[in-house]
Design a protein around this motif. Structure first.
Motif, PDB file in Angstrom:
ATOM      1  N   PHE A 140       0.850  -1.185   0.000  1.00 46.21           N
ATOM      2  CA  PHE A 140       0.000   0.000   0.000  1.00 46.21           C
ATOM      3  C   PHE A 140       0.883   1.231   0.000  1.00 46.21           C
ATOM      4  CE2 PHE A 140      -2.584  -3.339   1.667  1.00 46.21           C
ATOM      5  CZ  PHE A 140      -3.782  -3.146   0.992  1.00 46.21           C
ATOM      6  N   TYR A 141       0.634   2.077  -1.000  1.00 45.89           N
ATOM      7  CA  TYR A 141       1.369   3.330  -1.086  1.00 45.89           C
ATOM      8  C   TYR A 141       0.704   4.351  -0.160  1.00 45.89           C
ATOM      9  CZ  TYR A 141       3.062   7.731  -2.916  1.00 45.89           C
ATOM     10  OH  TYR A 141       3.601   8.984  -3.015  1.00 45.89           O
ATOM     11  N   ASP A 142       1.429   4.795   0.837  1.00 41.24           N
ATOM     12  CA  ASP A 142       0.996   5.871   1.730  1.00 41.24           C
ATOM     13  C   ASP A 142      -0.505   5.792   2.060  1.00 41.24           C
ATOM     14  OD1 ASP A 142       0.948   8.144   3.240  1.00 41.24           O
ATOM     15  OD2 ASP A 142       1.016   9.538   1.559  1.00 41.24           O
ATOM     16  N   PRO A 143      -0.934   4.737   2.760  1.00 41.29           N
ATOM     17  CA  PRO A 143      -2.371   4.533   2.964  1.00 41.29           C
ATOM     18  C   PRO A 143      -3.082   5.692   3.652  1.00 41.29           C
ATOM     19  CG  PRO A 143      -1.068   2.974   4.262  1.00 41.29           C
ATOM     20  CD  PRO A 143      -0.116   3.700   3.367  1.00 41.29           C
ATOM     21  N   ILE A 144      -2.399   6.383   4.543  1.00 43.02           N
ATOM     22  CA  ILE A 144      -3.080   7.480   5.230  1.00 43.02           C
ATOM     23  C   ILE A 144      -3.216   8.682   4.275  1.00 43.02           C
ATOM     24  CG2 ILE A 144      -2.881   9.150   7.131  1.00 43.02           C
ATOM     25  CD1 ILE A 144      -1.963   6.841   8.895  1.00 43.02           C
ATOM     26  N   GLY A 145      -2.089   9.000   3.591  1.00 47.09           N
ATOM     27  CA  GLY A 145      -2.115  10.131   2.650  1.00 47.09           C
ATOM     28  C   GLY A 145      -3.032   9.886   1.459  1.00 47.09           C
ATOM     29  N   SER A 146      -3.115   8.630   0.989  1.00 45.92           N
ATOM     30  CA  SER A 146      -3.898   8.415  -0.235  1.00 45.92           C
ATOM     31  C   SER A 146      -5.319   7.915   0.049  1.00 45.92           C
ATOM     32  CB  SER A 146      -3.144   7.482  -1.193  1.00 45.92           C
ATOM     33  OG  SER A 146      -2.791   6.303  -0.547  1.00 45.92           O
ATOM     34  N   GLY A 147      -5.751   8.056   1.260  1.00 40.77           N
ATOM     35  CA  GLY A 147      -7.157   7.735   1.547  1.00 40.77           C
ATOM     36  C   GLY A 147      -7.299   6.507   2.425  1.00 40.77           C
ATOM     37  N   VAL A 148      -7.544   6.741   3.694  1.00 44.88           N
ATOM     38  CA  VAL A 148      -7.617   5.643   4.659  1.00 44.88           C
ATOM     39  C   VAL A 148      -8.734   4.665   4.296  1.00 44.88           C
ATOM     40  CG1 VAL A 148      -7.945   5.084   7.098  1.00 44.88           C
ATOM     41  CG2 VAL A 148      -6.792   7.169   6.473  1.00 44.88           C
ATOM     42  N   LYS A 149      -9.849   5.223   3.831  1.00 45.62           N
ATOM     43  CA  LYS A 149     -11.011   4.382   3.556  1.00 45.62           C
ATOM     44  C   LYS A 149     -10.710   3.444   2.382  1.00 45.62           C
ATOM     45  CE  LYS A 149     -15.855   5.015   4.220  1.00 45.62           C
ATOM     46  NZ  LYS A 149     -16.942   5.941   4.212  1.00 45.62           N
ATOM     47  N   TYR A 150     -10.075   4.004   1.362  1.00 46.65           N
ATOM     48  CA  TYR A 150      -9.730   3.197   0.196  1.00 46.65           C
ATOM     49  C   TYR A 150      -8.817   2.044   0.623  1.00 46.65           C
ATOM     50  CZ  TYR A 150      -7.258   1.524  -3.803  1.00 46.65           C
ATOM     51  OH  TYR A 150      -6.697   0.683  -4.723  1.00 46.65           O
ATOM     52  N   ALA A 151      -7.775   2.375   1.393  1.00 44.17           N
ATOM     53  CA  ALA A 151      -6.807   1.350   1.810  1.00 44.17           C
ATOM     54  C   ALA A 151      -7.462   0.320   2.723  1.00 44.17           C
ATOM     55  CB  ALA A 151      -5.622   2.024   2.512  1.00 44.17           C
ATOM     56  N   ALA A 152      -8.362   0.788   3.579  1.00 44.69           N
ATOM     57  CA  ALA A 152      -9.045  -0.142   4.494  1.00 44.69           C
ATOM     58  C   ALA A 152      -9.884  -1.130   3.688  1.00 44.69           C
ATOM     59  CB  ALA A 152      -9.918   0.631   5.475  1.00 44.69           C
ATOM     60  N   ASN A 153     -10.612  -0.622   2.681  1.00 46.29           N
ATOM     61  CA  ASN A 153     -11.437  -1.513   1.854  1.00 46.29           C
ATOM     62  C   ASN A 153     -10.572  -2.469   1.047  1.00 46.29           C
ATOM     63  OD1 ASN A 153     -13.865  -0.526   2.653  1.00 46.29           O
ATOM     64  ND2 ASN A 153     -13.997   1.011   1.027  1.00 46.29           N
ATOM     65  N   ALA A 154      -9.519  -1.926   0.445  1.00 45.51           N
ATOM     66  CA  ALA A 154      -8.656  -2.765  -0.407  1.00 45.51           C
ATOM     67  C   ALA A 154      -7.979  -3.859   0.425  1.00 45.51           C
ATOM     68  CB  ALA A 154      -7.607  -1.898  -1.098  1.00 45.51           C
ATOM     69  N   SER A 155      -7.529  -3.510   1.616  1.00 45.11           N
ATOM     70  CA  SER A 155      -6.842  -4.522   2.430  1.00 45.11           C
ATOM     71  C   SER A 155      -7.825  -5.563   2.958  1.00 45.11           C
ATOM     72  CB  SER A 155      -6.045  -3.879   3.566  1.00 45.11           C
ATOM     73  OG  SER A 155      -6.856  -3.010   4.313  1.00 45.11           O
ATOM     74  N   ALA A 156      -9.043  -5.114   3.292  1.00 45.17           N
ATOM     75  CA  ALA A 156     -10.056  -6.061   3.768  1.00 45.17           C
ATOM     76  C   ALA A 156     -10.442  -7.032   2.646  1.00 45.17           C
ATOM     77  CB  ALA A 156     -11.275  -5.301   4.274  1.00 45.17           C
ATOM     78  N   ASN A 157     -10.622  -6.510   1.422  1.00 44.52           N
ATOM     79  CA  ASN A 157     -10.971  -7.381   0.286  1.00 44.52           C
ATOM     80  C   ASN A 157      -9.877  -8.407   0.038  1.00 44.52           C
ATOM     81  OD1 ASN A 157     -13.346  -6.112  -0.187  1.00 44.52           O
ATOM     82  ND2 ASN A 157     -12.536  -4.727  -1.770  1.00 44.52           N
ATOM     83  N   TRP A 158      -8.651  -7.935   0.066  1.00 43.07           N
ATOM     84  CA  TRP A 158      -7.510  -8.830  -0.167  1.00 43.07           C
ATOM     85  C   TRP A 158      -7.452  -9.923   0.900  1.00 43.07           C
ATOM     86  CZ3 TRP A 158      -2.967  -8.947   3.035  1.00 43.07           C
ATOM     87  CH2 TRP A 158      -1.971  -9.790   2.564  1.00 43.07           C
ATOM     88  N   ALA A 159      -7.632  -9.506   2.164  1.00 45.60           N
ATOM     89  CA  ALA A 159      -7.548 -10.479   3.268  1.00 45.60           C
ATOM     90  C   ALA A 159      -8.639 -11.540   3.134  1.00 45.60           C
ATOM     91  CB  ALA A 159      -7.662  -9.743   4.599  1.00 45.60           C
ATOM     92  N   ARG A 160      -9.823 -11.098   2.705  1.00 44.34           N
ATOM     93  CA  ARG A 160     -10.934 -12.049   2.523  1.00 44.34           C
ATOM     94  C   ARG A 160     -10.578 -13.072   1.451  1.00 44.34           C
ATOM     95  NH1 ARG A 160     -14.871  -9.179   0.138  1.00 44.34           N
ATOM     96  NH2 ARG A 160     -14.710  -7.684   1.819  1.00 44.34           N
ATOM     97  N   GLN A 161     -10.001 -12.583   0.349  1.00 44.01           N
ATOM     98  CA  GLN A 161      -9.590 -13.487  -0.746  1.00 44.01           C
ATOM     99  C   GLN A 161      -8.548 -14.491  -0.271  1.00 44.01           C
ATOM    100  OE1 GLN A 161     -11.035 -13.718  -3.624  1.00 44.01           O
ATOM    101  NE2 GLN A 161     -12.366 -12.029  -3.039  1.00 44.01           N
ATOM    102  N   VAL A 162      -7.587 -13.988   0.508  1.00 43.15           N
ATOM    103  CA  VAL A 162      -6.518 -14.868   1.008  1.00 43.15           C
ATOM    104  C   VAL A 162      -7.133 -15.988   1.851  1.00 43.15           C
ATOM    105  CG1 VAL A 162      -4.561 -15.006   2.614  1.00 43.15           C
ATOM    106  CG2 VAL A 162      -4.669 -13.141   0.961  1.00 43.15           C
ATOM    107  N   LEU A 163      -8.009 -15.601   2.737  1.00 47.22           N
ATOM    108  CA  LEU A 163      -8.627 -16.585   3.629  1.00 47.22           C
ATOM    109  C   LEU A 163      -9.453 -17.596   2.824  1.00 47.22           C
ATOM    110  CD1 LEU A 163      -8.890 -17.267   6.616  1.00 47.22           C
ATOM    111  CD2 LEU A 163     -10.801 -15.682   6.765  1.00 47.22           C
ATOM    112  N   LYS A 164     -10.190 -17.076   1.839  1.00 49.07           N
ATOM    113  CA  LYS A 164     -11.039 -17.931   1.001  1.00 49.07           C
ATOM    114  C   LYS A 164     -10.191 -18.929   0.218  1.00 49.07           C
ATOM    115  CE  LYS A 164     -14.615 -16.985  -2.190  1.00 49.07           C
ATOM    116  NZ  LYS A 164     -15.149 -15.923  -3.065  1.00 49.07           N
ATOM    117  N   SER A 165      -9.027 -18.474  -0.218  1.00 46.44           N
ATOM    118  CA  SER A 165      -8.170 -19.340  -1.044  1.00 46.44           C
ATOM    119  C   SER A 165      -7.674 -20.563  -0.269  1.00 46.44           C
ATOM    120  CB  SER A 165      -6.977 -18.552  -1.587  1.00 46.44           C
ATOM    121  OG  SER A 165      -6.052 -18.312  -0.545  1.00 46.44           O
ATOM    122  N   LEU A 166      -7.767 -20.506   1.051  1.00 46.94           N
ATOM    123  CA  LEU A 166      -7.260 -21.629   1.854  1.00 46.94           C
ATOM    124  C   LEU A 166      -8.334 -22.664   2.156  1.00 46.94           C
ATOM    125  CD1 LEU A 166      -5.082 -19.671   4.432  1.00 46.94           C
ATOM    126  CD2 LEU A 166      -4.387 -20.725   2.288  1.00 46.94           C
TER     127      LEU A 166
END
Ligand SMILES: Cc1cc2nc3c(=O)[nH]c(=O)nc-3n(C[C@H](O)[C@H](O)[C@H](O)COP(=O)(O)O)c2cc1C
Length: 167
Positions: A140-166
């Protein structure tokens, strides 16, 4: 310890200025994980290296002692490990964590935050954690500077995918 999708999930991170912490918290919220913040113990004297970035400098032992863990990382099936990029690599407390825990046969997903110069942080972490299965990596490039909400959503989506893949 809670179980999500049949897995015990842990999010381990170091954060100096809250960016990595914000990502760690959104991943943990999404995956119902326990959180382990790595906190270096401040020692007087000892070995110190000065890490410098755009006018900010931090002096830290390259393998600092950490405050004791209140949980056992070895008892988790999936471990997210997060670090800010420092000097094109991961931050020293993550090195201490890797040495201390000597993890093997775990599912590990890596995340980092940075300001544009990532270096080979993931390659280095993958090589240090080579006795494990790396199941994902995201930066994540500068998550606070580039939008906390965007980074929070993107990281949550990614984490869900990771968990699902297992499953
Ligand atoms: C000592 C230090 C060294 C850094 N080195 C780099 C670097 O090599 N490349 C980069 O892109 N950002 C670098 N940064 C910026 C951080 O990686 C970035 O701000 C990160 O999101 C901070 O995460 P944190 O808020 O969780 O500490 C550095 C920051 C510090 C304090």
């Amino acid at each position: 310890m809670s179980v999500e999708n049949g897995k015990n999930v842990l999010v381990v991170y170091y954060s100096h200025d809250e960016s990595t912490k914000s990502i760690a918290e959104s991943i943990a919220g999404e995956t119902n994980a326990d959180l382990l913040e790595l906190k270096p113990v401040e020692k007087s004297g000892g070995r110190k290296v000065k890490y410098i970035w755009e006018g900010e400098s931090v002096s830290m032992d390259p393998v600092p002692d950490l405050e004791p863990f209140l949980l056992d990382p070895d008892s988790y099936d999936l471990i997210f490990i997060g670090s800010p990029v420092w000097a094109m690599s991961y931050a020293p407390p993550v090195e201490s964590f890797i040495r201390k825990t000597k993890l093997s046969n775990k599912n590990i997903a890596l995340f980092c935050t940075h300001e544009g110069l990532m270096g080979i942080v993931f390659q280095e972490l993958m090589s240090k954690l080579s006795e494990n299965k790396i199941v994902g990596a995201i930066d994540f490039y500068d998550p606070i500077g580039s939008g906390v909400k965007y980074a929070a959503n993107a990281s949550a989506n990614w984490a869900r995918q990771v968990l699902k893949s297992l499953s």
